[in-house]
Motif scaffolding. Sequence first.
Motif, PDB file in Angstrom:
ATOM      1  N   GLU A  34      40.761  43.363  33.923  1.00  0.00           N
ATOM      2  CA  GLU A  34      40.963  41.868  33.855  1.00  0.00           C
ATOM      3  C   GLU A  34      39.786  41.238  34.223  1.00  0.00           C
ATOM      4  OE1 GLU A  34      45.505  41.747  35.764  1.00  0.00           O
ATOM      5  OE2 GLU A  34      44.052  41.374  37.093  1.00  0.00           O
ATOM      6  N   PRO A  35      39.600  39.947  33.678  1.00  0.00           N
ATOM      7  CA  PRO A  35      38.297  39.066  33.962  1.00  0.00           C
ATOM      8  C   PRO A  35      38.268  39.043  35.378  1.00  0.00           C
ATOM      9  CG  PRO A  35      39.547  38.337  32.237  1.00  0.00           C
ATOM     10  CD  PRO A  35      40.432  39.282  32.646  1.00  0.00           C
ATOM     11  N   LEU A  36      36.956  38.827  35.969  1.00  0.00           N
ATOM     12  CA  LEU A  36      37.104  38.562  37.219  1.00  0.00           C
ATOM     13  C   LEU A  36      37.737  37.195  37.800  1.00  0.00           C
ATOM     14  CD1 LEU A  36      33.081  38.950  37.802  1.00  0.00           C
ATOM     15  CD2 LEU A  36      34.759  40.037  39.310  1.00  0.00           C
ATOM     16  N   ALA A  37      37.604  36.032  37.149  1.00  0.00           N
ATOM     17  CA  ALA A  37      38.243  34.722  36.982  1.00  0.00           C
ATOM     18  C   ALA A  37      39.700  34.984  37.389  1.00  0.00           C
ATOM     19  CB  ALA A  37      37.985  33.900  36.179  1.00  0.00           C
ATOM     20  N   LEU A  38      40.466  36.084  36.747  1.00  0.00           N
ATOM     21  CA  LEU A  38      41.690  36.147  36.960  1.00  0.00           C
ATOM     22  C   LEU A  38      42.028  36.647  38.010  1.00  0.00           C
ATOM     23  CD1 LEU A  38      44.627  35.785  35.600  1.00  0.00           C
ATOM     24  CD2 LEU A  38      44.294  37.938  34.643  1.00  0.00           C
ATOM     25  N   HIS A  39      41.040  37.638  38.522  1.00  0.00           N
ATOM     26  CA  HIS A  39      41.421  38.076  40.074  1.00  0.00           C
ATOM     27  C   HIS A  39      41.653  37.082  40.911  1.00  0.00           C
ATOM     28  CE1 HIS A  39      40.949  42.639  39.128  1.00  0.00           C
ATOM     29  NE2 HIS A  39      40.325  42.126  38.270  1.00  0.00           N
ATOM     30  N   VAL A  40      40.572  36.263  40.980  1.00  0.00           N
ATOM     31  CA  VAL A  40      40.551  35.133  41.706  1.00  0.00           C
ATOM     32  C   VAL A  40      41.698  34.084  41.891  1.00  0.00           C
ATOM     33  CG1 VAL A  40      39.064  33.093  42.932  1.00  0.00           C
ATOM     34  CG2 VAL A  40      37.960  35.311  41.788  1.00  0.00           C
ATOM     35  N   LEU A  41      41.886  33.988  40.540  1.00  0.00           N
ATOM     36  CA  LEU A  41      43.109  32.907  40.189  1.00  0.00           C
ATOM     37  C   LEU A  41      44.135  33.490  40.741  1.00  0.00           C
ATOM     38  CD1 LEU A  41      42.784  31.553  36.394  1.00  0.00           C
ATOM     39  CD2 LEU A  41      42.774  30.260  38.543  1.00  0.00           C
ATOM     40  N   LYS A  42      44.454  34.522  40.616  1.00  0.00           N
ATOM     41  CA  LYS A  42      45.802  35.171  41.204  1.00  0.00           C
ATOM     42  C   LYS A  42      45.998  34.917  42.871  1.00  0.00           C
ATOM     43  CE  LYS A  42      46.883  38.832  37.860  1.00  0.00           C
ATOM     44  NZ  LYS A  42      46.703  40.219  37.703  1.00  0.00           N
ATOM     45  N   ARG A  43      44.712  35.092  43.640  1.00  0.00           N
ATOM     46  CA  ARG A  43      44.483  34.889  44.907  1.00  0.00           C
ATOM     47  C   ARG A  43      44.685  33.677  45.310  1.00  0.00           C
ATOM     48  NH1 ARG A  43      42.964  39.486  48.006  1.00  0.00           N
ATOM     49  NH2 ARG A  43      42.867  41.310  46.665  1.00  0.00           N
ATOM     50  N   LEU A  44      44.054  32.709  44.521  1.00  0.00           N
ATOM     51  CA  LEU A  44      44.306  31.300  44.676  1.00  0.00           C
ATOM     52  C   LEU A  44      45.372  30.571  44.604  1.00  0.00           C
ATOM     53  CD1 LEU A  44      41.077  29.412  43.371  1.00  0.00           C
ATOM     54  CD2 LEU A  44      41.716  29.524  45.800  1.00  0.00           C
ATOM     55  N   ALA A  45      46.317  31.063  43.643  1.00  0.00           N
ATOM     56  CA  ALA A  45      47.646  30.639  43.414  1.00  0.00           C
ATOM     57  C   ALA A  45      48.733  30.623  44.352  1.00  0.00           C
ATOM     58  CB  ALA A  45      48.077  31.178  41.983  1.00  0.00           C
ATOM     59  N   SER A  46      48.315  31.854  45.080  1.00  0.00           N
ATOM     60  CA  SER A  46      49.424  32.141  46.025  1.00  0.00           C
ATOM     61  C   SER A  46      49.171  31.286  47.461  1.00  0.00           C
ATOM     62  CB  SER A  46      49.478  33.719  46.439  1.00  0.00           C
ATOM     63  OG  SER A  46      48.064  33.936  46.983  1.00  0.00           O
ATOM     64  N   GLN A  47      48.002  30.577  47.404  1.00  0.00           N
ATOM     65  CA  GLN A  47      47.764  29.942  48.662  1.00  0.00           C
ATOM     66  C   GLN A  47      47.570  28.450  48.429  1.00  0.00           C
ATOM     67  OE1 GLN A  47      44.305  31.769  51.115  1.00  0.00           O
ATOM     68  NE2 GLN A  47      44.248  33.059  49.169  1.00  0.00           N
ATOM     69  N   THR A  48      47.615  27.989  47.222  1.00  0.00           N
ATOM     70  CA  THR A  48      47.310  26.541  47.114  1.00  0.00           C
ATOM     71  C   THR A  48      48.478  26.022  46.109  1.00  0.00           C
ATOM     72  OG1 THR A  48      46.334  26.740  44.926  1.00  0.00           O
ATOM     73  CG2 THR A  48      45.009  26.769  47.156  1.00  0.00           C
ATOM     74  N   GLY A  49      48.589  24.514  46.068  1.00  0.00           N
ATOM     75  CA  GLY A  49      49.622  23.824  45.241  1.00  0.00           C
ATOM     76  C   GLY A  49      48.958  23.993  43.909  1.00  0.00           C
ATOM     77  N   PRO A  50      48.390  22.653  43.246  1.00  0.00           N
ATOM     78  CA  PRO A  50      47.810  22.654  41.915  1.00  0.00           C
ATOM     79  C   PRO A  50      46.631  23.567  41.670  1.00  0.00           C
ATOM     80  CG  PRO A  50      48.372  20.375  42.557  1.00  0.00           C
ATOM     81  CD  PRO A  50      48.586  21.543  43.753  1.00  0.00           C
ATOM     82  N   LEU A  51      46.345  23.995  40.531  1.00  0.00           N
ATOM     83  CA  LEU A  51      44.989  24.745  40.403  1.00  0.00           C
ATOM     84  C   LEU A  51      44.111  24.037  39.417  1.00  0.00           C
ATOM     85  CD1 LEU A  51      46.085  28.483  40.320  1.00  0.00           C
ATOM     86  CD2 LEU A  51      44.464  27.443  41.931  1.00  0.00           C
TER      87      LEU A  51
END
Length: 204
Positions: A34-51
């Motif tokens: 997976e792209p590096l960015a997707l790893h980070v997105l998955k972790r951010l998405a569970s902790q924030t509202g809008p992305l």
Amino acid sequence: MPIPIDQITGLLLAGGRGMRMGGVDKGLQMLRGEPLALHVLKRLASQTGPLLISANRNPERYASLGAPFGATVIADTLPDFPGPLAGMLTGLRAAHTGFMLGAPCDTPALPADLAARLADALDAAGADIATVATVNAQHEVSIHPVFALLRTSLADDLAAFLHAGERKVRAWYARHKTVEVTFADERAFYNVNSLQELADLERN
């Protein structure tokens, strides 16, 4: 008063030049399929509202990565890749929440409690910015300023700072009440700076 998760916009910072990787788009480099960015997105998405995704190249590719999370792709309004503060400014301007959590696209192991711990510290201190510090086995402290929770009301001040020709993240933070939150696991903030480091991470 705890900061509600829906009042925190997550910002993936993927707008750099990737010079230490030979100029490639760092967030799109692959790690474990997976792209590096997707790893980070998955972790951010569970902790924030809008992305939001700050990207100055390949907006269609980032839009595709962000689509499952409802993420919006934004680009720097300042020319010539002036650094992470430019991405933060664009994020602060685009956010419709009271707070924004920024994280770089090359840190695939960022902690699951990053937003919660920064929000608690910012709230407790009545601060404008909460950022990350780590301590290694030799008791050496490292600051990771691009990981930060910021009040979106800081946008105008950051714009003035950048338009004055300033670029240093910590110099801007020094203008505001900033609290540093210490995390024990330094590896969680490991950022991939070269293709060799990416290959090493793939093997480990």
